[in-house]
Motif scaffolding. Structure first.
Motif, PDB file in Angstrom:
ATOM      1  N   ASP A   1       0.814  -1.222   0.000  1.00  0.00           N
ATOM      2  CA  ASP A   1       0.000   0.000   0.000  1.00  0.00           C
ATOM      3  C   ASP A   1       0.850   1.275   0.000  1.00  0.00           C
ATOM      4  O   ASP A   1       0.312   2.377  -0.081  1.00  0.00           O
ATOM      5  CB  ASP A   1      -1.006  -0.001   1.156  1.00  0.00           C
ATOM      6  CG  ASP A   1      -0.327  -0.119   2.499  1.00  0.00           C
ATOM      7  OD1 ASP A   1       0.917  -0.175   2.514  1.00  0.00           O
ATOM      8  OD2 ASP A   1      -1.022  -0.132   3.524  1.00  0.00           O
ATOM      9  N   GLY A   2       2.163   1.107   0.071  1.00  0.00           N
ATOM     10  CA  GLY A   2       3.055   2.257  -0.067  1.00  0.00           C
ATOM     11  C   GLY A   2       3.067   3.225   1.114  1.00  0.00           C
ATOM     12  O   GLY A   2       3.523   4.348   0.975  1.00  0.00           O
ATOM     13  N   THR A   3       2.589   2.772   2.260  1.00  0.00           N
ATOM     14  CA  THR A   3       2.579   3.684   3.406  1.00  0.00           C
ATOM     15  C   THR A   3       3.860   3.543   4.235  1.00  0.00           C
ATOM     16  O   THR A   3       4.538   2.523   4.188  1.00  0.00           O
ATOM     17  CB  THR A   3       1.368   3.432   4.330  1.00  0.00           C
ATOM     18  OG1 THR A   3       1.370   2.051   4.688  1.00  0.00           O
ATOM     19  CG2 THR A   3       0.075   3.799   3.645  1.00  0.00           C
ATOM     20  N   GLY A   4       4.169   4.592   4.984  1.00  0.00           N
ATOM     21  CA  GLY A   4       5.313   4.560   5.891  1.00  0.00           C
ATOM     22  C   GLY A   4       6.572   5.188   5.319  1.00  0.00           C
ATOM     23  O   GLY A   4       7.553   5.374   6.032  1.00  0.00           O
ATOM     24  N   PHE A   5       6.542   5.525   4.014  1.00  0.00           N
ATOM     25  CA  PHE A   5       7.731   6.125   3.401  1.00  0.00           C
ATOM     26  C   PHE A   5       7.571   7.641   3.308  1.00  0.00           C
ATOM     27  O   PHE A   5       6.482   8.149   3.081  1.00  0.00           O
ATOM     28  CB  PHE A   5       7.957   5.561   1.997  1.00  0.00           C
ATOM     29  CG  PHE A   5       8.171   4.075   1.996  1.00  0.00           C
ATOM     30  CD1 PHE A   5       9.405   3.544   2.350  1.00  0.00           C
ATOM     31  CD2 PHE A   5       7.138   3.206   1.678  1.00  0.00           C
ATOM     32  CE1 PHE A   5       9.607   2.167   2.372  1.00  0.00           C
ATOM     33  CE2 PHE A   5       7.330   1.828   1.696  1.00  0.00           C
ATOM     34  CZ  PHE A   5       8.559   1.309   2.041  1.00  0.00           C
ATOM     35  N   GLU A   6       8.675   8.326   3.499  1.00  0.00           N
ATOM     36  CA  GLU A   6       8.663   9.779   3.342  1.00  0.00           C
ATOM     37  C   GLU A   6      10.032  10.215   2.830  1.00  0.00           C
ATOM     38  O   GLU A   6      11.040   9.582   3.133  1.00  0.00           O
ATOM     39  CB  GLU A   6       8.358  10.457   4.686  1.00  0.00           C
ATOM     40  CG  GLU A   6       8.097  11.936   4.529  1.00  0.00           C
ATOM     41  CD  GLU A   6       7.701  12.644   5.839  1.00  0.00           C
ATOM     42  OE1 GLU A   6       7.351  13.825   5.759  1.00  0.00           O
ATOM     43  OE2 GLU A   6       7.785  12.034   6.913  1.00  0.00           O
ATOM     44  N   MET A   7      10.042  11.280   2.032  1.00  0.00           N
ATOM     45  CA  MET A   7      11.326  11.820   1.612  1.00  0.00           C
ATOM     46  C   MET A   7      11.692  13.012   2.509  1.00  0.00           C
ATOM     47  O   MET A   7      10.843  13.842   2.832  1.00  0.00           O
ATOM     48  CB  MET A   7      11.275  12.277   0.151  1.00  0.00           C
ATOM     49  CG  MET A   7      11.129  11.139  -0.854  1.00  0.00           C
ATOM     50  SD  MET A   7      12.286   9.770  -0.627  1.00  0.00           S
ATOM     51  CE  MET A   7      13.693  10.323  -1.572  1.00  0.00           C
ATOM     52  N   TYR A   8      12.957  13.054   2.884  1.00  0.00           N
ATOM     53  CA  TYR A   8      13.496  14.192   3.614  1.00  0.00           C
ATOM     54  C   TYR A   8      14.454  14.930   2.669  1.00  0.00           C
ATOM     55  O   TYR A   8      14.954  14.341   1.705  1.00  0.00           O
ATOM     56  CB  TYR A   8      14.246  13.722   4.864  1.00  0.00           C
ATOM     57  CG  TYR A   8      13.364  13.568   6.092  1.00  0.00           C
ATOM     58  CD1 TYR A   8      12.093  13.001   5.999  1.00  0.00           C
ATOM     59  CD2 TYR A   8      13.812  13.982   7.347  1.00  0.00           C
ATOM     60  CE1 TYR A   8      11.289  12.856   7.118  1.00  0.00           C
ATOM     61  CE2 TYR A   8      13.012  13.837   8.473  1.00  0.00           C
ATOM     62  CZ  TYR A   8      11.756  13.272   8.357  1.00  0.00           C
ATOM     63  OH  TYR A   8      10.966  13.131   9.471  1.00  0.00           O
ATOM     64  N   TYR A   9      14.720  16.189   2.979  1.00  0.00           N
ATOM     65  CA  TYR A   9      15.523  17.018   2.072  1.00  0.00           C
ATOM     66  C   TYR A   9      16.602  17.750   2.854  1.00  0.00           C
ATOM     67  O   TYR A   9      16.328  18.400   3.859  1.00  0.00           O
ATOM     68  CB  TYR A   9      14.614  18.017   1.345  1.00  0.00           C
ATOM     69  CG  TYR A   9      13.558  17.304   0.510  1.00  0.00           C
ATOM     70  CD1 TYR A   9      13.798  17.011  -0.823  1.00  0.00           C
ATOM     71  CD2 TYR A   9      12.360  16.886   1.087  1.00  0.00           C
ATOM     72  CE1 TYR A   9      12.858  16.323  -1.569  1.00  0.00           C
ATOM     73  CE2 TYR A   9      11.404  16.202   0.349  1.00  0.00           C
ATOM     74  CZ  TYR A   9      11.656  15.918  -0.987  1.00  0.00           C
ATOM     75  OH  TYR A   9      10.729  15.230  -1.721  1.00  0.00           O
ATOM     76  N   GLN A  10      17.834  17.627   2.347  1.00  0.00           N
ATOM     77  CA  GLN A  10      18.960  18.305   3.000  1.00  0.00           C
ATOM     78  C   GLN A  10      19.522  19.376   2.068  1.00  0.00           C
ATOM     79  O   GLN A  10      19.794  19.096   0.894  1.00  0.00           O
ATOM     80  CB  GLN A  10      20.056  17.292   3.333  1.00  0.00           C
ATOM     81  CG  GLN A  10      21.211  17.928   4.100  1.00  0.00           C
ATOM     82  CD  GLN A  10      22.278  16.933   4.499  1.00  0.00           C
ATOM     83  OE1 GLN A  10      22.581  15.997   3.766  1.00  0.00           O
ATOM     84  NE2 GLN A  10      22.873  17.167   5.654  1.00  0.00           N
ATOM     85  N   PRO A  11      19.708  20.607   2.596  1.00  0.00           N
ATOM     86  CA  PRO A  11      20.196  21.682   1.731  1.00  0.00           C
ATOM     87  C   PRO A  11      21.613  21.453   1.208  1.00  0.00           C
ATOM     88  O   PRO A  11      22.462  20.891   1.900  1.00  0.00           O
ATOM     89  CB  PRO A  11      20.156  22.922   2.643  1.00  0.00           C
ATOM     90  CG  PRO A  11      20.128  22.404   4.022  1.00  0.00           C
ATOM     91  CD  PRO A  11      19.471  21.055   3.965  1.00  0.00           C
ATOM     92  N   ILE A  12      21.827  21.890  -0.018  1.00  0.00           N
ATOM     93  CA  ILE A  12      23.154  21.909  -0.637  1.00  0.00           C
ATOM     94  C   ILE A  12      23.426  23.376  -0.962  1.00  0.00           C
ATOM     95  O   ILE A  12      22.674  24.000  -1.701  1.00  0.00           O
ATOM     96  CB  ILE A  12      23.180  21.044  -1.919  1.00  0.00           C
ATOM     97  CG1 ILE A  12      22.858  19.592  -1.575  1.00  0.00           C
ATOM     98  CG2 ILE A  12      24.530  21.166  -2.618  1.00  0.00           C
ATOM     99  CD1 ILE A  12      22.717  18.687  -2.806  1.00  0.00           C
ATOM    100  N   VAL A  13      24.475  23.912  -0.369  1.00  0.00           N
ATOM    101  CA  VAL A  13      24.666  25.356  -0.368  1.00  0.00           C
ATOM    102  C   VAL A  13      25.798  25.749  -1.306  1.00  0.00           C
ATOM    103  O   VAL A  13      26.879  25.152  -1.276  1.00  0.00           O
ATOM    104  CB  VAL A  13      24.986  25.826   1.079  1.00  0.00           C
ATOM    105  CG1 VAL A  13      25.293  27.306   1.117  1.00  0.00           C
ATOM    106  CG2 VAL A  13      23.814  25.497   1.999  1.00  0.00           C
TER     107      VAL A  13
END
Ligand code: C2E
Ligand code: CA
Ligand code: CA
Ligand code: CA
Length: 281
Positions: A35-47
């Motif tokens: 069902d595709g639940t439980g996944f999330e994307m996080y994002y880290q800055p590149i400066v």
């Protein structure tokens, strides 16, 4: 002798634990993918070292919260997904999450990790491109990161899919640069845009002249091949100053920000925009 057998028992139970761990992760991962639940994307800055106040570039990093196992270390579940063949399905799911996050914001460039197993699928690049344009996202906003591992495999399908990606307008980054072997020859055969210097070099550059010199020579190599350089694992102001001094183009690490959900990225950006406006007016 008693010692010896004790060691064997310990070793065995350790192996079993690791095995069980692997099997359990695989079973749960398979279940989660239904069902595709439980996944999330996080994002880290590149400066950018030239415009340090602007983080309009982020690396997308997968997070998985499993109902029975809890938060599973990304390195671990990505590895299980790769060896079990689940990475293909997981990869499409993660790509959808990224596209949903960024489709309504302009100009944010996202660095996306792709596994060798994904690139070994003929036609991968075409489907990747189709899905992204289906969201109305321009390919120049996506940079594909592949680890130096692909150099060791030196697979013909991988090289082909990479060049198709680039022809479609995606840029390519070679990740964990410096940890593998003989990538230099590979860089001549497959055109990349960016080198990401592994954090094992970054961490020691501040203390070790040798490592700083190695990074400097990677920067020289990048310049001669017309590549940009990202240094990852910047944890302190000393790291940042040192790597900026060596001449890398972009910095990434906990010093500038940990990976966070996209809504946090957006909230921060809004804050900066208001801040800039106030400063300007
Ligand atoms: P990576 O691609 O080398 O990603 C960088 C890792 O370093 C991330 O770990 C990030 O959170 C961590 N990091 C960032 N800044 C610092 C710092 O200043 N200090 C330290 N010590 N670490 C820092 P994370 O998120 O746990 O991901 C681990 C690995 O899992 C990634 O390594 C990548 O190989 C893989 N991975 C993560 N997300 C994905 C994905 O969506 N697809 C694929 N194929 N692989 C992924
Ligand atoms: Ca990466
Ligand atoms: Ca890396
Ligand atoms: Ca890594």
């Amino acid at each position: 002798k008693a010692h010896g057998s004790q060691k064997v028992v310990r070793y065995d139970s350790h192996m079993k634990a690791a095995d069980l761990d692997y099997k359990r992760i695989e079973v749960e991962l398979r279940r989660a993918l239904v069902d595709g639940t439980g996944f999330e994307m996080y994002y880290q800055p590149i400066v950018s070292t030239r415009e340090p106040s602007q983080a309009s570039r982020y690396e997308a990093l997968a997070r998985w919260s499993c109902p029975t196992l809890g938060q599973v270390d990304p390195e671990r579940f990505i590895n299980v997904a790769e060896t079990s063949g689940l990475i293909l399905q997981l990869g499409w799911l993660l790509l959808d999450l990224v596209c949903q996050d960024i489709k309504n914001v302009d100009n944010t460039v996202i660095n996306l990790n792709i596994s060798p197993a994904q690139l070994m699928t003929p036609g991968f690049a075409e489907e990747f491109s189709n899905r992204i344009s289906g969201y109305g996202i321009r390919p120049c906003r996506i940079e594909v990161e592949v680890t130096e591992q692909i150099v060791l495999r030196d697979d013909i399908t991988i090289a082909k899919e990479l060049s198709v990606l680039r022809a479609c307008g995606f840029s390519l980054a070679l990740d964990d640069f410096g940890t593998g072997y003989s990538s230099i020859g590979y860089l001549k055969r497959v055109k990349f845009d960016v080198l990401k210097i592994d954090r094992s070099f970054v961490r020691s550059s501040y203390n070790s002249n040798k490592d700083a010199q190695m990074v400097a020579s990677m920067v020289g190599l990048a310049r001669s091949l017309d590549l940009e350089i990202i240094a990852e694992g910047i944890e302190t102001v000393q790291d940042a100053d040192c790597l900026r001094g060596i001449g890398v183009d972009y910095l990434q690490g906990y010093y500038f920000g940990r990976p966070v959900p996209f809504k946090v990225v957006e909230a921060n950006r809004r804050f900066y925009q208001i801040h800039d406006l106030e400063a300007g007016g």
